[in-house]
Design a protein around this motif. Structure first.
Motif, PDB file in Angstrom:
ATOM      1  N   ASN A 575      -7.732  -5.018  -6.810  1.00 29.47           N
ATOM      2  CA  ASN A 575      -7.962  -6.467  -5.067  1.00 29.47           C
ATOM      3  C   ASN A 575      -8.314  -7.916  -6.446  1.00 29.47           C
ATOM      4  O   ASN A 575      -8.738  -7.558  -7.317  1.00 29.47           O
ATOM      5  N   GLY A 576      -7.462  -8.841  -5.845  1.00 30.95           N
ATOM      6  CA  GLY A 576      -8.021 -10.160  -5.968  1.00 30.95           C
ATOM      7  C   GLY A 576      -7.202 -10.120  -8.014  1.00 30.95           C
ATOM      8  O   GLY A 576      -7.165 -11.322  -8.094  1.00 30.95           O
ATOM      9  N   ASP A 577      -6.523  -9.519  -8.412  1.00 31.96           N
ATOM     10  CA  ASP A 577      -6.001 -10.030  -9.808  1.00 31.96           C
ATOM     11  C   ASP A 577      -5.225 -10.698  -9.627  1.00 31.96           C
ATOM     12  O   ASP A 577      -4.225 -10.727  -7.952  1.00 31.96           O
ATOM     13  N   LEU A 655      -3.471  -0.712  -1.454  1.00 31.17           N
ATOM     14  CA  LEU A 655      -3.229  -2.171  -1.799  1.00 31.17           C
ATOM     15  C   LEU A 655      -2.413  -3.104  -1.538  1.00 31.17           C
ATOM     16  O   LEU A 655      -1.458  -2.629  -1.039  1.00 31.17           O
ATOM     17  N   GLY A 656      -2.398  -4.359  -1.245  1.00 25.10           N
ATOM     18  CA  GLY A 656      -1.249  -5.539  -0.628  1.00 25.10           C
ATOM     19  C   GLY A 656      -1.151  -6.735  -1.629  1.00 25.10           C
ATOM     20  O   GLY A 656      -1.395  -6.602  -2.671  1.00 25.10           O
ATOM     21  N   VAL A 657      -0.084  -7.072  -1.274  1.00 18.12           N
ATOM     22  CA  VAL A 657       0.021  -8.990  -1.765  1.00 18.12           C
ATOM     23  C   VAL A 657       0.482  -9.683  -1.137  1.00 18.12           C
ATOM     24  O   VAL A 657       1.329  -9.195   0.053  1.00 18.12           O
ATOM     25  N   GLU A 658       0.205 -11.176  -1.451  1.00 19.16           N
ATOM     26  CA  GLU A 658       0.165 -12.207  -0.662  1.00 19.16           C
ATOM     27  C   GLU A 658       0.709 -12.845  -2.293  1.00 19.16           C
ATOM     28  O   GLU A 658       0.911 -13.680  -3.044  1.00 19.16           O
ATOM     29  N   VAL A 659       2.837 -13.373  -1.251  1.00 17.33           N
ATOM     30  CA  VAL A 659       2.858 -14.202  -2.751  1.00 17.33           C
ATOM     31  C   VAL A 659       4.021 -15.372  -1.317  1.00 17.33           C
ATOM     32  O   VAL A 659       4.256 -15.497  -0.687  1.00 17.33           O
ATOM     33  N   ARG A 660       3.492 -16.518  -2.873  1.00 20.74           N
ATOM     34  CA  ARG A 660       4.353 -17.585  -1.970  1.00 20.74           C
ATOM     35  C   ARG A 660       5.262 -18.032  -2.958  1.00 20.74           C
ATOM     36  O   ARG A 660       5.545 -18.682  -4.166  1.00 20.74           O
ATOM     37  N   ASN A 704      -6.339  -6.358  -0.354  1.00 20.35           N
ATOM     38  CA  ASN A 704      -6.806  -5.006   0.421  1.00 20.35           C
ATOM     39  C   ASN A 704      -6.386  -4.705   1.409  1.00 20.35           C
ATOM     40  O   ASN A 704      -7.642  -3.419   1.707  1.00 20.35           O
ATOM     41  N   ASP A 705      -5.378  -5.143   1.571  1.00 18.33           N
ATOM     42  CA  ASP A 705      -5.084  -4.987   3.389  1.00 18.33           C
ATOM     43  C   ASP A 705      -4.114  -4.862   3.505  1.00 18.33           C
ATOM     44  O   ASP A 705      -3.780  -4.313   4.044  1.00 18.33           O
ATOM     45  N   GLY A 706      -3.228  -4.106   2.579  1.00 15.14           N
ATOM     46  CA  GLY A 706      -2.431  -3.603   2.907  1.00 15.14           C
ATOM     47  C   GLY A 706      -1.312  -3.539   3.103  1.00 15.14           C
ATOM     48  O   GLY A 706      -0.324  -2.728   3.844  1.00 15.14           O
ATOM     49  N   LYS A 707      -0.868  -4.751   3.495  1.00 12.03           N
ATOM     50  CA  LYS A 707       0.302  -5.516   3.718  1.00 12.03           C
ATOM     51  C   LYS A 707       1.461  -6.299   2.809  1.00 12.03           C
ATOM     52  O   LYS A 707       0.737  -6.572   1.739  1.00 12.03           O
ATOM     53  N   LEU A 708       2.602  -6.621   2.540  1.00 10.94           N
ATOM     54  CA  LEU A 708       3.106  -7.594   1.769  1.00 10.94           C
ATOM     55  C   LEU A 708       3.586  -8.631   2.345  1.00 10.94           C
ATOM     56  O   LEU A 708       4.349  -8.358   3.782  1.00 10.94           O
ATOM     57  N   ASP A 720       4.745  -7.045   6.879  1.00  4.85           N
ATOM     58  CA  ASP A 720       5.056  -5.822   6.622  1.00  4.85           C
ATOM     59  C   ASP A 720       4.305  -4.970   5.773  1.00  4.85           C
ATOM     60  O   ASP A 720       3.293  -4.734   4.870  1.00  4.85           O
ATOM     61  N   THR A 721       3.654  -3.549   6.699  1.00  2.00           N
ATOM     62  CA  THR A 721       3.153  -3.145   6.318  1.00  2.00           C
ATOM     63  C   THR A 721       3.920  -2.206   4.954  1.00  2.00           C
ATOM     64  O   THR A 721       4.682  -1.435   5.131  1.00  2.00           O
ATOM     65  N   VAL A 722       2.288  -1.871   3.561  1.00  2.00           N
ATOM     66  CA  VAL A 722       2.983  -1.109   2.843  1.00  2.00           C
ATOM     67  C   VAL A 722       3.470   0.523   3.489  1.00  2.00           C
ATOM     68  O   VAL A 722       4.290   0.685   3.009  1.00  2.00           O
ATOM     69  N   ASP A 723       2.428   1.002   4.040  1.00  3.98           N
ATOM     70  CA  ASP A 723       2.177   2.580   4.281  1.00  3.98           C
ATOM     71  C   ASP A 723       3.999   2.874   5.177  1.00  3.98           C
ATOM     72  O   ASP A 723       4.722   3.079   5.348  1.00  3.98           O
ATOM     73  N   GLU A 724       4.338   1.338   5.807  1.00  2.00           N
ATOM     74  CA  GLU A 724       5.986   1.338   6.789  1.00  2.00           C
ATOM     75  C   GLU A 724       6.832   1.399   5.666  1.00  2.00           C
ATOM     76  O   GLU A 724       7.680   1.803   6.059  1.00  2.00           O
TER      77      GLU A 724
END
Length: 740
Positions: A575-577, A655-660, A704-708, A720-724
């Motif tokens: 998380n945070g990388d 983990l998740g990721v937020e991208v712009r 660390n929210d499990g979302k893409l 979307d959720t990484v699990d899905e």
């Protein structure tokens, strides 16, 4: 009348040689060189040794274009496998080989014997096999025959590798309708050796003894080399009989025995009885040594009674080796095989006269000068013609496909069998055998530790045949570059390649052009990336529904990780990388997975590649990894950035990721532009990392929210959720395989 009773006159008069695989001109050449008509067994030997499979008669002129030398290359093409130095008096031995025709006819046995054969190529060099890989191509998983072929090929690979106790550590599988009637099964094995133990297949020293070791000789696989040098039809009984049957239990004993035998100073030469069996191994060993060989077939261990000379000489029964041993020391070698419960027998000797002489029941049944078989094989400079579609594709603009819902498209792409998880296949393989696997199947590259050192090797197989179809030269460059990217992302320095060259019928000038151009592209990339070609295999006549398969030169590449502390994961870690995209993105969709999904065909230009840019980026990334600045690295390939982001989250860490991003949404997410990497870096290393690059752009951060979550031009386009996403990706192939 039995075949060996057919007279030489009748063979000529009734043109029986044609049924055996020789053309009129080749039969006449054999006759002229022998200065007489060949008998039935000799005609079979010419057919096998002059087949495409053994002599490379159509491809030889092209193979000379490959760069094969390098300061670290100890043995290039020409032996059982190539050998590359990895320091400390150690070397890796590796080769890839196809078993396409046999796997189409008998998928389980064909794939199993493919693995067994390449194992023997490696341990015949004196190396202990430490890793196996594979590269597979099938039709689409929407019909029962393709599902059966896929299931049985995977089962065959697993059955052999798991028993022989060599880990199957990875590979790649792609699906396309153009392989429907002609799957590709390419097996690769890597072995470890000390420099002093490298063996060669030579029959040197007049009077030295020829020893046969391994399984007995049966009628399976008779004529296999000729059968693999033609277009094959399913269901024909004569084709089924040309497929040899493997026995990994004997294979394991034979491997262990041979690895002990190579420590003996009694050994002069050793070679696997591969394509064309006893014929190719004996004649090639003699030709390389400038000697002759005389053998007595009555001494060859035989599975069936009253086998004739033709059957014994051309059987491709598995698990057999041919050795040349110093005269007077043969018992020492026979005793080693006996200790390992492997049958072995003295069957002949090395002679001064440069001839290949075979006796049976007191008669000479074969007498052919060895150089005729090895050096006088016809070489064809086949006509080459630019494919009709090529200029049309080159003239097309780079169109951006219309995508209404980018989140839905990402979900669809992740379920495409070429992109989806291959765990269904590789969970059947024992990837942990021998206990040195650091990274197993499912990664950019497999990584295997070198026992007793801090070193490891990274291995990959790669080829996007769609690009090669669109633009063979550029596609060939991309295949090598992508293989190298896989290794660099894992922390390795690429060393060399082995190639499995799979094409359609070379007598079609457009197919030969595809081959010629892609070999030039591969050669250019090998020079730019300093990865010479050290071994390989050519498989032609691969046709499906009367059309050539997509040109598929598989690149098997091995790299060295100097210290295991440089091993770099492909998945996001913390998380945070910070997430960086390295390289520019252009509107490039020719041959892409998106084009396949939307249009159902491939057209336009392949993505462009600048080999100098590629080499520079790989070198900078390797430096950043060694300096400890890189947390994870993944190359961008099929499906583009969106797929790479999703794959980087599929390691079960929540983990998740937020991208712009900016620009055209479809281009930003799904373009397959080359020479791009997705890299994560710790926030405190941001400045140091950015100082290395001009082309690295921070596009987001790991959460660390499990979302893409992806926004383009300030608007959310994927949330979307990484699990899905993981569920869709991981369940796609099992669902297709079991669907009724």
């Amino acid at each position: 009348m039995s075949q060996h009773k057919i007279s030489p006159e009748r063979i000529e008069k009734e043109q029986i040689y044609k049924e055996m695989g020789l053309t009129d001109e080749e039969y006449q050449l054999a006759k002229d060189l022998l200065k007489r008509r060949p008998n039935y067994t000799e005609t079979g030997i010419f057919s096998a040794m002059w087949s495409e499979h053994c002599s490379y008669k159509s491809s030889k002129p092209l193979l000379k274009r490959f760069p094969t030398k390098g300061s670290h290359v100890l043995q290039g093409p020409g032996e059982g496998a190539g050998v590359v130095d990895i320091g400390d008096n150690q070397a890796v031995v590796f080769k890839i080989e196809s078993h396409n025709s046999p796997s189409f006819v008998e998928p389980f046995e064909g794939s199993a014997t493919g693995v067994g054969g390449i194992m023997r190529d490696v341990f015949s060099m004196g190396a202990k096999p430490i890793a196996a890989m594979n590269s597979l191509r099938f039709g689409n998983l929407d019909n029962d025959r393709t599902k059966m072929l896929f299931s049985e090929v995977v089962r065959g690979i697993a059955s052999y590798g798991n028993v022989i106790d060599v880990p199957t550590v990875g590979g790649e599988i792609q699906f396309d309708e153009q392989y429907e009637e002609n799957p590709l099964v390419n097996a690769m094995v890597v072995g470890l050796i000390s420099h002093d133990d490298v063996q060669k297949g030579v029959a040197a020293g007049v009077g030295n003894v020829v020893i046969y070791a391994g399984g007995d000789t049966g009628k399976d696989g008779v004529g296999g080399a000729s059968f693999s040098s033609d277009v094959v039809e399913a269901g024909k009984e004569e084709n089924k009989s040309a497929v040899a049957i493997g026995n990994p239990h004997i294979g394991k004993k034979l491997m262990n025995a041979c690895l002990e035998v190579i420590q003996s100073d009694a050994l002069v030469g050793i070679q696997d009885m591969g394509a064309a069996g006893l014929t190719s191994s004996a004649s090639e060993m003699a030709a390389k040594a400038g000697t002759g060989i005389e053998m007595n077939l009555d001494l060859v261990p035989q599975r069936e009674e009253s086998m004739n000379a033709y059957e014994i000489m051309l059987s491709e029964s598995q698990e057999r080796m041919l050795l040349v041993v110093k005269k007077g020391q043969q018992q020492e070698i026979l005793d080693i095989f006996a200790k390992h419960d492997v049958d072995a027998a003295v069957i002949g000797e090395v002679i001064q006269e440069k001839t290949f002489r075979i006796k049976q029941h007191g008669e000479i049944v074969v007498d052919i000068p060895v150089n005729i078989l090895a050096d006088e094989a016809p070489v064809y400079h086949l006509p080459s013609k630019e494919a009709a579609y090529y200029q049309e594709f080159q003239a097309m603009e780079n169109e951006v496909p219309t995508v209404e819902d980018h989140q839905a498209m990402l979900r669809q792409l992740l379920q495409q069998p070429t992109i989806a998880s291959k765990e269904w296949a590789y969970m059947q393989y024992d990837a942990e055998a021998q206990g040195n696997t650091i990274v197993g199947p499912g990664s950019d590259a497999a990584i295997v530790k070198i026992d007793g050192t801090d070193k490891a090797i990274a291995i990959t197989t790669d080829c996007n045949s769609r690009y090669i179809y669109l633009d063979p030269k550029v596609g060939g460059q991309i295949a090598v570059a992508e293989a190298a990217r896989n290794l660099v992302c894992s922390g390795a320095k690429p060393l060399a390649i082995t190639d499995g060259l799979n094409y359609g019928n070379p007598n079609n000038p457009e197919v030969f052009w595809q081959m010629e151009e892609s070999i030039d592209g591969i050669s250019e990339a090998c020079l730019a990336l300093q990865t010479p070609v050290i071994s390989g295999n050519v498989s032609m006549y691969n046709q499906s529904k009367d059309e050539a398969i997509l040109p598929t030169p598989i690149i098997g590449m091995v790299g060295l990780i100097e210290n295991t502390k440089y091993v770099t994961p492909n998945h996001f870690q913390n998380n945070g990388d910070l997430v960086y995209l390295i390289g520019e993105t252009f509107p490039e969709f020719g041959g892409s997975e998106l084009q396949n999904l939307i249009a159902g065909k491939y057209l336009g230009k392949a993505p462009v590649i600048d080999l100098q840019v590629e080499a520079n980026r790989q070198n900078i990334l390797a430096t950043a990894i060694k300096e400890g600045l890189v947390v994870s690295a993944h190359d961008l390939s099929e499906g583009g950035l969106a797929v790479a982001l999703a794959e980087s989250l599929f390691n079960g860490q929540g983990l998740g990721v937020e991208v712009r991003l900016t620009g055209d949404v479809t281009v930003a997410l799904f373009s397959e532009s080359q020479s791009r990497f997705l890299v994560t870096v710790k926030a405190e290393n941001k400045e140091q990392f950015q100082n290395l690059w001009t082309e690295a752009r921070q596009i987001g951060s790991v959460t660390n929210d499990g979302k893409l979550i992806v926004s383009v031009n300030g608007e959310h386009v994927i949330k979307d959720t990484v699990d899905e996403l993981h569920k869709l990706w991981s369940e796609a192939i099992p669902r297709l395989v079991t669907a009724k």
